[in-house]
Motif scaffolding. Structure first.
Motif, short mmCIF file in Angstrom:
data_model
loop_
_atom_site.label_atom_id
_atom_site.label_comp_id
_atom_site.label_asym_id
_atom_site.label_seq_id
_atom_site.Cartn_x
_atom_site.Cartn_y
_atom_site.Cartn_z
N TYR A 204 -8.53 1.51 1.69
CA TYR A 204 -7.92 0.19 1.57
C TYR A 204 -8.73 -0.76 0.69
CZ TYR A 204 -10.82 -2.56 4.79
OH TYR A 204 -11.84 -3.25 5.38
N LYS A 205 -10.04 -0.61 0.66
CA LYS A 205 -10.85 -1.47 -0.20
C LYS A 205 -10.61 -1.15 -1.68
CE LYS A 205 -14.56 -2.33 3.04
NZ LYS A 205 -16.00 -2.25 3.30
N ASP A 206 -10.45 0.13 -1.99
CA ASP A 206 -10.12 0.52 -3.38
C ASP A 206 -8.79 -0.09 -3.80
OD1 ASP A 206 -12.41 2.19 -3.48
OD2 ASP A 206 -11.27 3.87 -2.63
N MET A 207 -7.82 -0.04 -2.90
CA MET A 207 -6.50 -0.59 -3.22
C MET A 207 -6.57 -2.10 -3.40
SD MET A 207 -3.97 1.77 -0.88
CE MET A 207 -5.04 2.12 0.51
N CYS A 208 -7.32 -2.76 -2.55
CA CYS A 208 -7.47 -4.22 -2.67
C CYS A 208 -8.14 -4.59 -3.99
CB CYS A 208 -8.28 -4.76 -1.50
SG CYS A 208 -7.40 -4.72 0.08
N ARG A 209 -9.16 -3.84 -4.36
CA ARG A 209 -9.84 -4.10 -5.63
C ARG A 209 -8.86 -3.93 -6.79
NH1 ARG A 209 -14.06 -1.46 -4.74
NH2 ARG A 209 -13.29 0.58 -5.34
N GLU A 210 -8.04 -2.88 -6.76
CA GLU A 210 -7.07 -2.67 -7.83
C GLU A 210 -6.01 -3.77 -7.85
OE1 GLU A 210 -3.92 0.66 -9.33
OE2 GLU A 210 -5.98 1.24 -8.93
N LEU A 211 -5.55 -4.19 -6.68
CA LEU A 211 -4.57 -5.28 -6.63
C LEU A 211 -5.12 -6.53 -7.30
CD1 LEU A 211 -3.05 -3.38 -4.71
CD2 LEU A 211 -2.73 -5.31 -3.17
N HIS A 212 -6.40 -6.83 -7.03
CA HIS A 212 -7.02 -8.02 -7.59
C HIS A 212 -7.40 -7.86 -9.06
CE1 HIS A 212 -10.47 -10.66 -8.48
NE2 HIS A 212 -9.76 -11.56 -7.82
N ALA B 3 -2.37 8.65 -2.94
CA ALA B 3 -3.82 8.52 -3.13
C ALA B 3 -4.52 8.27 -1.79
CB ALA B 3 -4.12 7.39 -4.11
N GLN B 4 -3.88 7.52 -0.93
CA GLN B 4 -4.46 7.24 0.37
C GLN B 4 -4.45 8.50 1.24
OE1 GLN B 4 -2.44 4.05 2.44
NE2 GLN B 4 -4.23 3.58 3.64
N PHE B 5 -3.35 9.22 1.23
CA PHE B 5 -3.24 10.44 2.04
C PHE B 5 -4.28 11.49 1.64
CE2 PHE B 5 -1.48 14.70 2.81
CZ PHE B 5 -1.30 14.64 4.19
N PHE C 118 0.83 -1.20 0.00
CA PHE C 118 0.00 0.00 0.00
C PHE C 118 0.86 1.26 0.00
CE2 PHE C 118 -4.22 -1.69 1.97
CZ PHE C 118 -4.40 -2.49 0.87
N TYR C 119 2.14 1.11 0.29
CA TYR C 119 3.06 2.24 0.20
C TYR C 119 3.05 2.83 -1.21
CZ TYR C 119 7.29 4.98 1.08
OH TYR C 119 8.19 5.99 1.24
N SER C 120 2.80 1.97 -2.19
CA SER C 120 2.72 2.42 -3.58
C SER C 120 1.55 3.38 -3.81
CB SER C 120 2.57 1.22 -4.53
OG SER C 120 3.65 0.34 -4.38
N TYR C 121 0.59 3.36 -2.91
CA TYR C 121 -0.61 4.19 -3.04
C TYR C 121 -0.66 5.29 -1.97
CZ TYR C 121 -2.25 0.42 -6.03
OH TYR C 121 -2.37 -0.51 -7.03
#
Length: 193
Positions: free
Chosen positions: A23-31, A15-17, A9-12
């Protein structure tokens, strides 16, 4: 064993800040986009009420991992030595803080914690029983400019010669005979220019 793809998630972090992704958006993108199955999180940036998230959030975390077929791989920890206004934290305080991170990692399904560069052996030793009890491994990050081996030409930024902390930790690991402590190299350590 095949090498699998995981994303931190450091890569994001930007966008997170700025609230563009949670975290759900990031998980969806990872998948969906990156087609990976491993996830590494930044503790304070990802976990609300860190280090004590409520039970509903923890349950939601597990549901999100299952939904996107992700495996929690590593929880990134940061030991803020200046967290108190009146003093630099001592080894006992540092160990208690890391024990909280170990418990959180366990509760969220992580098997590893990446801790700060050059984690003192006195802190590691105090945390080892918790690592063993929770079956969560503690790895301190080898990050530039800290070399794996001592370099006599490098300015002395750490107590002792830079690089000796790695060997001191290896000696400790061998002495106590544990596989619960190790290193997580940042690939930037191999950069030469």
């Amino acid at each position: 064993m095949a090498i699998k793809l995981g994303v931190s998630f450091y890569s994001y972090q930007q966008a997170q800040f700025f609230g563009e992704m949670n975290y759900k958006d990031m998980c969806r993108e990872l998948h969906d986009v990156l087609k990976c199955d491993g996830v590494e999180i930044i503790n304070e940036a990802t976990v609300p009420n860190f280090p004590f998230p409520d039970k509903a959030w923890v349950a939601d975390w597990h549901n999100t991992m299952a939904r996107y077929e992700l495996t929690p791989v590593c929880l990134d920890g940061f030991l803020d030595t200046m967290r108190f206004r009146d003093h630099v934290i001592n080894y006992a305080e540092a160990a208690e803080y890391i024990k909280l991170e170990l418990q959180l990692a366990h509760d969220l399904g992580f098997k590893h914690i990446r801790s700060m560069t050059g984690l003192p052996i006195e802190v590691i030793d105090r945390c080892l029983p918790t690592c063993e009890k929770l079956n969560v491994k503690l790895g301190w990050e080898i990050h530039s400019p800290l070399p794996i081996r001592p370099n006599p030409n490098m300015p002395n930024m750490w107590v002792n010669n830079p690089g000796t902390k790695v060997f001191e930790t290896v000696e400790y690991i061998e002495k106590v005979g544990t596989n619960m402590v190790g290193f997580i190299p940042d690939m930037g350590i191999f950069q030469k220019a």
